[in-house]
Design an enzyme around this catalytic site. Sequence first.
Site, PDB file in Angstrom:
ATOM      1  N   TYR A 127      -1.946  -0.491  11.013  1.00  0.00           N
ATOM      2  CA  TYR A 127      -2.062  -1.172   9.704  1.00  0.00           C
ATOM      3  C   TYR A 127      -0.859  -0.844   8.830  1.00  0.00           C
ATOM      4  O   TYR A 127      -0.180  -1.750   8.331  1.00  0.00           O
ATOM      5  CB  TYR A 127      -3.367  -0.754   9.005  1.00  0.00           C
ATOM      6  CG  TYR A 127      -3.365  -1.058   7.519  1.00  0.00           C
ATOM      7  CD1 TYR A 127      -3.373  -2.375   7.062  1.00  0.00           C
ATOM      8  CD2 TYR A 127      -3.335  -0.036   6.570  1.00  0.00           C
ATOM      9  CE1 TYR A 127      -3.347  -2.658   5.695  1.00  0.00           C
ATOM     10  CE2 TYR A 127      -3.314  -0.312   5.207  1.00  0.00           C
ATOM     11  CZ  TYR A 127      -3.314  -1.624   4.781  1.00  0.00           C
ATOM     12  OH  TYR A 127      -3.286  -1.907   3.426  1.00  0.00           O
ATOM     13  N   LYS A 132       2.191  -3.232   7.344  1.00  0.00           N
ATOM     14  CA  LYS A 132       2.485  -3.412   5.916  1.00  0.00           C
ATOM     15  C   LYS A 132       3.923  -2.984   5.627  1.00  0.00           C
ATOM     16  O   LYS A 132       4.617  -3.622   4.825  1.00  0.00           O
ATOM     17  CB  LYS A 132       1.509  -2.597   5.050  1.00  0.00           C
ATOM     18  CG  LYS A 132       0.083  -3.085   5.036  1.00  0.00           C
ATOM     19  CD  LYS A 132      -0.115  -4.474   4.463  1.00  0.00           C
ATOM     20  CE  LYS A 132       0.086  -4.553   2.959  1.00  0.00           C
ATOM     21  NZ  LYS A 132      -0.291  -5.907   2.433  1.00  0.00           N
ATOM     22  N   THR A 177       0.816  -1.214   0.000  1.00  0.00           N
ATOM     23  CA  THR A 177       0.000   0.000   0.000  1.00  0.00           C
ATOM     24  C   THR A 177       0.856   1.273   0.000  1.00  0.00           C
ATOM     25  O   THR A 177       1.992   1.266   0.492  1.00  0.00           O
ATOM     26  CB  THR A 177      -0.895  -0.001   1.263  1.00  0.00           C
ATOM     27  OG1 THR A 177      -1.500   1.270   1.423  1.00  0.00           O
ATOM     28  CG2 THR A 177      -0.090  -0.282   2.525  1.00  0.00           C
ATOM     29  N   ASP A 178       0.265   2.362  -0.493  1.00  0.00           N
ATOM     30  CA  ASP A 178       0.964   3.652  -0.428  1.00  0.00           C
ATOM     31  C   ASP A 178       1.017   4.198   1.006  1.00  0.00           C
ATOM     32  O   ASP A 178       1.760   5.138   1.286  1.00  0.00           O
ATOM     33  CB  ASP A 178       0.302   4.681  -1.360  1.00  0.00           C
ATOM     34  CG  ASP A 178      -1.161   4.960  -1.047  1.00  0.00           C
ATOM     35  OD1 ASP A 178      -1.722   4.315  -0.139  1.00  0.00           O
ATOM     36  OD2 ASP A 178      -1.744   5.839  -1.716  1.00  0.00           O
ATOM     37  N   GLU A 179       0.217   3.596   1.914  1.00  0.00           N
ATOM     38  CA  GLU A 179       0.183   4.120   3.290  1.00  0.00           C
ATOM     39  C   GLU A 179       1.518   3.955   4.008  1.00  0.00           C
ATOM     40  O   GLU A 179       1.746   4.592   5.035  1.00  0.00           O
ATOM     41  CB  GLU A 179      -0.924   3.436   4.098  1.00  0.00           C
ATOM     42  CG  GLU A 179      -2.281   3.631   3.482  1.00  0.00           C
ATOM     43  CD  GLU A 179      -3.436   3.551   4.473  1.00  0.00           C
ATOM     44  OE1 GLU A 179      -3.209   3.483   5.684  1.00  0.00           O
ATOM     45  OE2 GLU A 179      -4.576   3.577   3.995  1.00  0.00           O
TER      46      GLU A 179
HETATM   47  P1  NAD Z   1      -9.577  -7.435   2.226  1.00  0.00           P
HETATM   48  O1  NAD Z   1      -9.587  -7.126   3.675  1.00  0.00           O
HETATM   49  O2  NAD Z   1     -10.810  -7.197   1.421  1.00  0.00           O
HETATM   50  O3  NAD Z   1      -9.206  -8.983   2.012  1.00  0.00           O
HETATM   51  C1  NAD Z   1      -8.173  -9.608   2.716  1.00  0.00           C
HETATM   52  C2  NAD Z   1      -8.318 -11.119   2.523  1.00  0.00           C
HETATM   53  O4  NAD Z   1      -7.215 -11.756   3.212  1.00  0.00           O
HETATM   54  C3  NAD Z   1      -9.599 -11.701   3.105  1.00  0.00           C
HETATM   55  O5  NAD Z   1     -10.194 -12.586   2.190  1.00  0.00           O
HETATM   56  C4  NAD Z   1      -9.132 -12.448   4.353  1.00  0.00           C
HETATM   57  O6  NAD Z   1      -9.932 -13.571   4.667  1.00  0.00           O
HETATM   58  C5  NAD Z   1      -7.723 -12.858   3.942  1.00  0.00           C
HETATM   59  N1  NAD Z   1      -6.822 -13.089   5.086  1.00  0.00           N
HETATM   60  C6  NAD Z   1      -6.596 -12.267   6.142  1.00  0.00           C
HETATM   61  N2  NAD Z   1      -5.701 -12.829   6.980  1.00  0.00           N
HETATM   62  C7  NAD Z   1      -5.346 -14.022   6.433  1.00  0.00           C
HETATM   63  C8  NAD Z   1      -4.442 -15.044   6.810  1.00  0.00           C
HETATM   64  N3  NAD Z   1      -3.750 -14.981   7.957  1.00  0.00           N
HETATM   65  N4  NAD Z   1      -4.307 -16.123   6.000  1.00  0.00           N
HETATM   66  C9  NAD Z   1      -5.020 -16.214   4.847  1.00  0.00           C
HETATM   67  N5  NAD Z   1      -5.891 -15.275   4.441  1.00  0.00           N
HETATM   68  C10 NAD Z   1      -6.063 -14.184   5.225  1.00  0.00           C
HETATM   69  O7  NAD Z   1      -8.343  -6.661   1.633  1.00  0.00           O
HETATM   70  P2  NAD Z   1      -8.156  -5.933   0.208  1.00  0.00           P
HETATM   71  O8  NAD Z   1      -8.712  -4.579   0.286  1.00  0.00           O
HETATM   72  O9  NAD Z   1      -8.593  -6.860  -0.851  1.00  0.00           O
HETATM   73  O10 NAD Z   1      -6.565  -5.807   0.184  1.00  0.00           O
HETATM   74  C11 NAD Z   1      -5.756  -6.861  -0.312  1.00  0.00           C
HETATM   75  C12 NAD Z   1      -4.296  -6.476  -0.178  1.00  0.00           C
HETATM   76  O11 NAD Z   1      -4.050  -5.283  -0.927  1.00  0.00           O
HETATM   77  C13 NAD Z   1      -3.860  -6.169   1.252  1.00  0.00           C
HETATM   78  O12 NAD Z   1      -2.578  -6.701   1.437  1.00  0.00           O
HETATM   79  C14 NAD Z   1      -3.834  -4.645   1.309  1.00  0.00           C
HETATM   80  O13 NAD Z   1      -2.872  -4.201   2.235  1.00  0.00           O
HETATM   81  C15 NAD Z   1      -3.453  -4.293  -0.099  1.00  0.00           C
HETATM   82  N6  NAD Z   1      -3.936  -2.993  -0.586  1.00  0.00           N
HETATM   83  C16 NAD Z   1      -5.270  -2.670  -0.480  1.00  0.00           C
HETATM   84  C17 NAD Z   1      -5.716  -1.453  -1.005  1.00  0.00           C
HETATM   85  C18 NAD Z   1      -7.170  -1.056  -0.938  1.00  0.00           C
HETATM   86  O14 NAD Z   1      -7.508   0.074  -1.291  1.00  0.00           O
HETATM   87  N7  NAD Z   1      -8.075  -1.928  -0.527  1.00  0.00           N
HETATM   88  C19 NAD Z   1      -4.809  -0.578  -1.621  1.00  0.00           C
HETATM   89  C20 NAD Z   1      -3.465  -0.943  -1.683  1.00  0.00           C
HETATM   90  C21 NAD Z   1      -3.041  -2.160  -1.186  1.00  0.00           C
HETATM   91  O1  DAU Z   2      -4.165   3.912   0.391  1.00  0.00           O
HETATM   92  C1  DAU Z   2      -4.357   2.538   0.305  1.00  0.00           C
HETATM   93  C2  DAU Z   2      -5.208   2.073   1.455  1.00  0.00           C
HETATM   94  O2  DAU Z   2      -6.527   2.513   1.192  1.00  0.00           O
HETATM   95  C3  DAU Z   2      -5.183   0.573   1.668  1.00  0.00           C
HETATM   96  O3  DAU Z   2      -3.887   0.177   2.021  1.00  0.00           O
HETATM   97  C4  DAU Z   2      -6.160   0.150   2.762  1.00  0.00           C
HETATM   98  O4  DAU Z   2      -6.202  -1.265   2.862  1.00  0.00           O
HETATM   99  C5  DAU Z   2      -7.534   0.667   2.393  1.00  0.00           C
HETATM  100  O5  DAU Z   2      -8.448   0.369   3.424  1.00  0.00           O
HETATM  101  C6  DAU Z   2      -7.484   2.179   2.159  1.00  0.00           C
HETATM  102  O6  DAU Z   2      -7.189   2.870   3.399  1.00  0.00           O
HETATM  103  P1  DAU Z   2      -7.958   4.216   3.834  1.00  0.00           P
HETATM  104  O7  DAU Z   2      -7.873   4.357   5.298  1.00  0.00           O
HETATM  105  O8  DAU Z   2      -7.534   5.363   2.988  1.00  0.00           O
HETATM  106  O9  DAU Z   2      -9.452   3.805   3.370  1.00  0.00           O
HETATM  107  P2  DAU Z   2     -10.885   4.005   4.054  1.00  0.00           P
HETATM  108  O10 DAU Z   2     -11.899   3.618   3.027  1.00  0.00           O
HETATM  109  O11 DAU Z   2     -10.978   3.387   5.394  1.00  0.00           O
HETATM  110  O12 DAU Z   2     -10.947   5.592   4.248  1.00  0.00           O
HETATM  111  C7  DAU Z   2     -10.806   6.474   3.150  1.00  0.00           C
HETATM  112  C8  DAU Z   2     -10.901   7.900   3.695  1.00  0.00           C
HETATM  113  O13 DAU Z   2     -12.230   8.132   4.172  1.00  0.00           O
HETATM  114  C9  DAU Z   2      -9.986   8.163   4.883  1.00  0.00           C
HETATM  115  O14 DAU Z   2      -9.505   9.507   4.816  1.00  0.00           O
HETATM  116  C10 DAU Z   2     -10.895   8.011   6.089  1.00  0.00           C
HETATM  117  C11 DAU Z   2     -12.234   8.487   5.569  1.00  0.00           C
HETATM  118  N1  DAU Z   2     -13.428   7.838   6.172  1.00  0.00           N
HETATM  119  C12 DAU Z   2     -13.486   6.481   6.196  1.00  0.00           C
HETATM  120  C13 DAU Z   2     -14.563   5.833   6.752  1.00  0.00           C
HETATM  121  C14 DAU Z   2     -14.631   4.318   6.792  1.00  0.00           C
HETATM  122  C15 DAU Z   2     -14.469   8.606   6.659  1.00  0.00           C
HETATM  123  O15 DAU Z   2     -14.416   9.860   6.621  1.00  0.00           O
HETATM  124  N2  DAU Z   2     -15.527   7.972   7.210  1.00  0.00           N
HETATM  125  C16 DAU Z   2     -15.641   6.623   7.295  1.00  0.00           C
HETATM  126  O16 DAU Z   2     -16.647   6.105   7.824  1.00  0.00           O
END
Ligand code: NAD
Ligand code: DAU
Length: 360
Positions: A162, A166, A137-139
């Site tokens: 988190y 990562k 992630t970019d975080e």
């Molecule tokens: P998600 O939470 O939707 O899915 C995570 C999956 O991993 C789930 O199916 C869960 O059951 C599985 N899991 C968790 N712990 C496990 C373990 N110990 N063993 C096996 N499986 C396990 O997550 P996502 O949003 O699909 O993100 C996927 C990946 O991409 C993550 O590594 C996240 O850090 C990264 N990522 C997400 C975003 C985003 O915006 N969602 C952006 C950048 C990177």
């Molecule tokens: O940048 C990549 C990341 O993006 C991934 O690594 C994470 O897995 C993914 O969850 C996401 O993280 P964020 O924290 O940016 O996403 P989230 O959807 O939780 O929140 C997006 C923005 O919205 C953040 O500034 C917080 C705000 N927010 C979120 C929720 C859930 C609100 O204002 N209200 C809310 O209820």
Amino acid sequence: MPTNTILVTGGAGFIGTNFIRNTLSKRPDLYIVNLDALTYAGNPGNFNDLDAAMAKRYKFVHGDIRDTGLLQKLFKENKFKSVVHFAAESHVDRSIHGPEAFLEANVEGTFRLLEAAGKYWETSEKPEVFRFLHVSTDEVYGSLEAEGYFTEKTPYDPSSPYSASKAASDHFVRAYFRTYGLPTLITNCSNNYGPYQFPEKLIPLMILNIIEEKPLPLYGDGKNVRDWLYVADHCDALIRVLEKGKPGETYNIGGGAEMKNIEIVHGLCDLLDARLNRSVNDSSRGLINFVEDRLGHDRRYAIDATKIRKELDWQPKYRFEDALEKTVDWYMNNMEWIDSVRSGEYRKWIELNYQSRKKE
Ligand code: NAD
Ligand code: DAU
């Protein structure tokens, strides 16, 4: 499974599901084993509608990436060509309430997977073709002020449990390349949106709350900025990195679509009001509720994706406005999926995270 098989971890989650579905359709020669522990975020039913030809090339294994015995068995039986590692705890707010699960899944989990992959790779018949793609992630880069972008050289500065977990996992992956030569690739991507995203994250949460006329909880002043990428574009970038990326390298992936949270929510209100025939006087914007800010809330993320564009010829295909509409339509047409993921655990989470936040 045949030799052209990849191991996907966490494939029952949001991005993993999209990746598997896209890859099975775009790479008809590939077979996929999906290893997922099925936490609250995992839904094995996401593959129930695969057509027969794709279903033959897909296998689900219920298990944890920390289970070394299971990993060894899977590597031995399937002789994976590569690993695409999504499995993680992924929600920042949950990491604030319960950081330990993030240490266990993201740090220990990645470590166990690297160990198993490394042992398999050392004894593999074709070590030169093996790849380990770590999806990050970019975080990990922390927060930006109003100016500037994250590049692959930006120093790590994570803010939440988190992002710290990562960051730690990225360091382990890089160390396995530098120390043992394991052919790893790391991607650091911005915020994704699209089908199958669990409705705890901003966009699906807001879509469902608008439909159900519930308050729309915006943290702080609602002006935090994220760089949004449609999940299908992320999946294409990952295939590109897996097939063409250089081992040991990191690639930033971003949508070039910076938006303030309040702008996203206004856009969603307007889109849904039009679909639900709500009048201007009855605009869903009236549901917006500014609530207590997230602890350690990063102000702005923005990706400089020059490297992946120049070296791997990737850029996003979807315009933000169009893909947001597609996303809204997917949720409106898949209310059964939503009901199936909103379990008792989900309701408990909503209560825990939002009841403690003071209203305006
Ligand atoms: P998600 O939470 O939707 O899915 C995570 C999956 O991993 C789930 O199916 C869960 O059951 C599985 N899991 C968790 N712990 C496990 C373990 N110990 N063993 C096996 N499986 C396990 O997550 P996502 O949003 O699909 O993100 C996927 C990946 O991409 C993550 O590594 C996240 O850090 C990264 N990522 C997400 C975003 C985003 O915006 N969602 C952006 C950048 C990177
Ligand atoms: O940048 C990549 C990341 O993006 C991934 O690594 C994470 O897995 C993914 O969850 C996401 O993280 P964020 O924290 O940016 O996403 P989230 O959807 O939780 O929140 C997006 C923005 O919205 C953040 O500034 C917080 C705000 N927010 C979120 C929720 C859930 C609100 O204002 N209200 C809310 O209820």
